[in-house]
Design a protein around this motif. Structure first.
Motif, PDB file in Angstrom:
ATOM      1  N   ARG A  15       0.814  -1.219   0.000  1.00 16.38           N
ATOM      2  CA  ARG A  15       0.000   0.000   0.000  1.00 16.38           C
ATOM      3  C   ARG A  15       0.843   1.263   0.000  1.00 16.38           C
ATOM      4  NH1 ARG A  15      -3.313  -0.268   5.152  1.00 16.38           N
ATOM      5  NH2 ARG A  15      -4.080   1.728   4.395  1.00 16.38           N
ATOM      6  N   ALA A  16       2.118   1.139   0.376  1.00 12.81           N
ATOM      7  CA  ALA A  16       3.005   2.302   0.448  1.00 12.81           C
ATOM      8  C   ALA A  16       4.373   1.901  -0.091  1.00 12.81           C
ATOM      9  CB  ALA A  16       3.121   2.780   1.889  1.00 12.81           C
ATOM     10  N   ASP A  17       4.993   2.822  -0.792  1.00 12.23           N
ATOM     11  CA  ASP A  17       6.331   2.607  -1.342  1.00 12.23           C
ATOM     12  C   ASP A  17       7.352   3.038  -0.284  1.00 12.23           C
ATOM     13  OD1 ASP A  17       8.677   2.433  -2.769  1.00 12.23           O
ATOM     14  OD2 ASP A  17       8.129   3.962  -4.258  1.00 12.23           O
ATOM     15  N   ILE A  18       7.688   2.123   0.597  1.00 14.96           N
ATOM     16  CA  ILE A  18       8.581   2.450   1.715  1.00 14.96           C
ATOM     17  C   ILE A  18      10.001   2.699   1.211  1.00 14.96           C
ATOM     18  CG2 ILE A  18       9.532   1.664   3.909  1.00 14.96           C
ATOM     19  CD1 ILE A  18       6.527   2.414   4.030  1.00 14.96           C
ATOM     20  N   ALA A  19      10.462   1.932   0.234  1.00 14.57           N
ATOM     21  CA  ALA A  19      11.798   2.168  -0.333  1.00 14.57           C
ATOM     22  C   ALA A  19      11.852   3.546  -0.989  1.00 14.57           C
ATOM     23  CB  ALA A  19      12.162   1.077  -1.335  1.00 14.57           C
ATOM     24  N   GLY A  20      10.808   3.897  -1.725  1.00 18.47           N
ATOM     25  CA  GLY A  20      10.740   5.221  -2.334  1.00 18.47           C
ATOM     26  C   GLY A  20      10.689   6.319  -1.292  1.00 18.47           C
ATOM     27  N   LEU A  21       9.975   6.070  -0.198  1.00 15.68           N
ATOM     28  CA  LEU A  21       9.925   7.027   0.905  1.00 15.68           C
ATOM     29  C   LEU A  21      11.324   7.262   1.465  1.00 15.68           C
ATOM     30  CD1 LEU A  21       8.354   8.756   2.981  1.00 15.68           C
ATOM     31  CD2 LEU A  21       8.029   6.646   4.311  1.00 15.68           C
ATOM     32  N   CYS A  22      12.082   6.192   1.682  1.00 15.76           N
ATOM     33  CA  CYS A  22      13.447   6.324   2.198  1.00 15.76           C
ATOM     34  C   CYS A  22      14.309   7.147   1.246  1.00 15.76           C
ATOM     35  CB  CYS A  22      14.066   4.949   2.421  1.00 15.76           C
ATOM     36  SG  CYS A  22      13.368   4.038   3.814  1.00 15.76           S
ATOM     37  N   ASP A  23      14.217   6.883  -0.045  1.00 21.31           N
ATOM     38  CA  ASP A  23      15.000   7.640  -1.031  1.00 21.31           C
ATOM     39  C   ASP A  23      14.647   9.122  -1.000  1.00 21.31           C
ATOM     40  OD1 ASP A  23      16.395   5.410  -1.921  1.00 21.31           O
ATOM     41  OD2 ASP A  23      15.046   5.049  -3.605  1.00 21.31           O
ATOM     42  N   ARG A  24      13.366   9.419  -0.971  1.00 22.41           N
ATOM     43  CA  ARG A  24      12.931  10.820  -0.954  1.00 22.41           C
ATOM     44  C   ARG A  24      13.325  11.517   0.344  1.00 22.41           C
ATOM     45  NH1 ARG A  24       8.042  12.136  -3.650  1.00 22.41           N
ATOM     46  NH2 ARG A  24       8.336  14.184  -2.685  1.00 22.41           N
ATOM     47  N   LEU A  25      13.235  10.802   1.461  1.00 22.23           N
ATOM     48  CA  LEU A  25      13.626  11.387   2.737  1.00 22.23           C
ATOM     49  C   LEU A  25      15.128  11.672   2.769  1.00 22.23           C
ATOM     50  CD1 LEU A  25      11.429   9.280   5.177  1.00 22.23           C
ATOM     51  CD2 LEU A  25      11.131  11.704   4.600  1.00 22.23           C
ATOM     52  N   LEU A  26      15.929  10.766   2.229  1.00 21.49           N
ATOM     53  CA  LEU A  26      17.369  11.009   2.159  1.00 21.49           C
ATOM     54  C   LEU A  26      17.656  12.265   1.351  1.00 21.49           C
ATOM     55  CD1 LEU A  26      20.323  10.122   2.661  1.00 21.49           C
ATOM     56  CD2 LEU A  26      20.158   8.824   0.535  1.00 21.49           C
ATOM     57  N   THR A  28      15.741  14.789   0.875  1.00 24.76           N
ATOM     58  CA  THR A  28      15.257  15.943   1.634  1.00 24.76           C
ATOM     59  C   THR A  28      16.254  16.347   2.719  1.00 24.76           C
ATOM     60  OG1 THR A  28      12.954  15.375   1.199  1.00 24.76           O
ATOM     61  CG2 THR A  28      13.377  16.797   3.093  1.00 24.76           C
ATOM     62  N   VAL A  29      16.758  15.371   3.453  1.00 19.67           N
ATOM     63  CA  VAL A  29      17.727  15.662   4.514  1.00 19.67           C
ATOM     64  C   VAL A  29      18.992  16.274   3.915  1.00 19.67           C
ATOM     65  CG1 VAL A  29      19.217  14.626   6.284  1.00 19.67           C
ATOM     66  CG2 VAL A  29      16.822  13.911   6.100  1.00 19.67           C
ATOM     67  N   LEU A  30      19.472  15.706   2.813  1.00 12.56           N
ATOM     68  CA  LEU A  30      20.678  16.238   2.179  1.00 12.56           C
ATOM     69  C   LEU A  30      20.451  17.639   1.623  1.00 12.56           C
ATOM     70  CD1 LEU A  30      22.030  13.051   0.385  1.00 12.56           C
ATOM     71  CD2 LEU A  30      22.906  14.129   2.477  1.00 12.56           C
ATOM     72  N   ALA A  31      19.268  17.886   1.064  1.00 16.07           N
ATOM     73  CA  ALA A  31      18.959  19.196   0.487  1.00 16.07           C
ATOM     74  C   ALA A  31      18.941  20.304   1.540  1.00 16.07           C
ATOM     75  CB  ALA A  31      17.614  19.140  -0.244  1.00 16.07           C
ATOM     76  N   SER A  32      18.782  19.937   2.800  1.00 16.59           N
ATOM     77  CA  SER A  32      18.774  20.950   3.861  1.00 16.59           C
ATOM     78  C   SER A  32      20.127  21.629   3.984  1.00 16.59           C
ATOM     79  CB  SER A  32      18.380  20.324   5.204  1.00 16.59           C
ATOM     80  OG  SER A  32      19.463  19.552   5.730  1.00 16.59           O
ATOM     81  N   VAL A  80      14.182  21.739   8.831  1.00 16.38           N
ATOM     82  CA  VAL A  80      14.420  20.406   8.295  1.00 16.38           C
ATOM     83  C   VAL A  80      13.273  19.469   8.689  1.00 16.38           C
ATOM     84  CG1 VAL A  80      15.886  19.459  10.158  1.00 16.38           C
ATOM     85  CG2 VAL A  80      16.181  18.677   7.793  1.00 16.38           C
ATOM     86  N   GLY A  81      12.733  19.637   9.896  1.00 17.97           N
ATOM     87  CA  GLY A  81      11.585  18.819  10.316  1.00 17.97           C
ATOM     88  C   GLY A  81      10.374  19.049   9.426  1.00 17.97           C
ATOM     89  N   GLU A  82      10.096  20.304   9.130  1.00 16.64           N
ATOM     90  CA  GLU A  82       8.961  20.600   8.252  1.00 16.64           C
ATOM     91  C   GLU A  82       9.178  20.039   6.857  1.00 16.64           C
ATOM     92  OE1 GLU A  82       8.414  24.837   8.587  1.00 16.64           O
ATOM     93  OE2 GLU A  82       7.741  24.661  10.671  1.00 16.64           O
ATOM     94  N   ALA A  83      10.411  20.111   6.358  1.00 16.60           N
ATOM     95  CA  ALA A  83      10.709  19.568   5.031  1.00 16.60           C
ATOM     96  C   ALA A  83      10.550  18.051   5.017  1.00 16.60           C
ATOM     97  CB  ALA A  83      12.117  19.968   4.610  1.00 16.60           C
ATOM     98  N   ILE A  84      11.037  17.380   6.053  1.00 17.26           N
ATOM     99  CA  ILE A  84      10.898  15.925   6.158  1.00 17.26           C
ATOM    100  C   ILE A  84       9.424  15.539   6.227  1.00 17.26           C
ATOM    101  CG2 ILE A  84      11.243  13.973   7.735  1.00 17.26           C
ATOM    102  CD1 ILE A  84      13.996  15.290   8.422  1.00 17.26           C
ATOM    103  N   PHE A  85       8.666  16.237   7.058  1.00 14.27           N
ATOM    104  CA  PHE A  85       7.246  15.908   7.217  1.00 14.27           C
ATOM    105  C   PHE A  85       6.483  16.136   5.911  1.00 14.27           C
ATOM    106  CE2 PHE A  85       2.980  16.081   9.165  1.00 14.27           C
ATOM    107  CZ  PHE A  85       3.056  14.938   9.955  1.00 14.27           C
ATOM    108  N   ARG A  86       6.798  17.234   5.220  1.00 10.21           N
ATOM    109  CA  ARG A  86       6.165  17.524   3.929  1.00 10.21           C
ATOM    110  C   ARG A  86       6.460  16.420   2.920  1.00 10.21           C
ATOM    111  NH1 ARG A  86       7.471  22.617   4.397  1.00 10.21           N
ATOM    112  NH2 ARG A  86       9.452  22.365   3.323  1.00 10.21           N
TER     113      ARG A  86
END
Length: 128
Positions: A15-26, A28-32, A80-86
């Motif tokens: 139901r959720a792309d957890i691997a894709g979520l991890c990639d996008r979160l990484l 986001t963290v780096l973009a900060s 960074v928290g707001e960016a991660i949550f978004r």
């Protein structure tokens, strides 16, 4: 540090792309720009056993725990928290169509006096 741990209920498989979520979160963290590339880790841990709210089997969750070292302002942490949550909301948006999903994020600062690390990745990346 930082480590972003994605804990999620097992009923999100398929139901959720957890691997894709991890990639996008990484990304986001780096973009900060707040963290060194070699220090960032994002990992997902599936919870096979859980009880959520009124115990309906369709209830699901993703809990984000972001552990960081000290040295950033509260405003930097909030940004960074707001960016991660978004990012998480964007990736998981379809799950909010039902009244059975919960998403949460907490940022925790790690006390450097109580944290031990050895990281060979830094040496490789810093040598670029």
């Amino acid at each position: 540090m930082p480590h972003l741990i994605v804990e999620y209920s097992a009923n999100l498989d398929g139901r959720a792309d957890i691997a894709g979520l991890c990639d996008r979160l990484l990304a986001t963290v780096l973009a900060s720009g707040l963290f060194e590339v070699g220090a960032v880790r994002v990992r997902a841990l599936r919870a096979d056993h859980y009880a959520i709210a009124d115990r309906l089997p369709e209830n699901a969750f993703v809990d984000l725990n972001f552990r960081i070292g000290k040295g950033r302002t509260i405003e930097e942490c909030r940004q960074v928290g707001e960016a991660i949550f978004r990012t998480a909301q964007d990736v998981l948006e379809s799950l909010f169509a039902s009244p059975h999903f919960a998403l949460s994020l907490e940022i925790r600062e790690i006390d450097s006096d109580l944290s031990w690390k050895r990281n060979a990745i830094h040496q490789r990346l810093r040598g670029r």
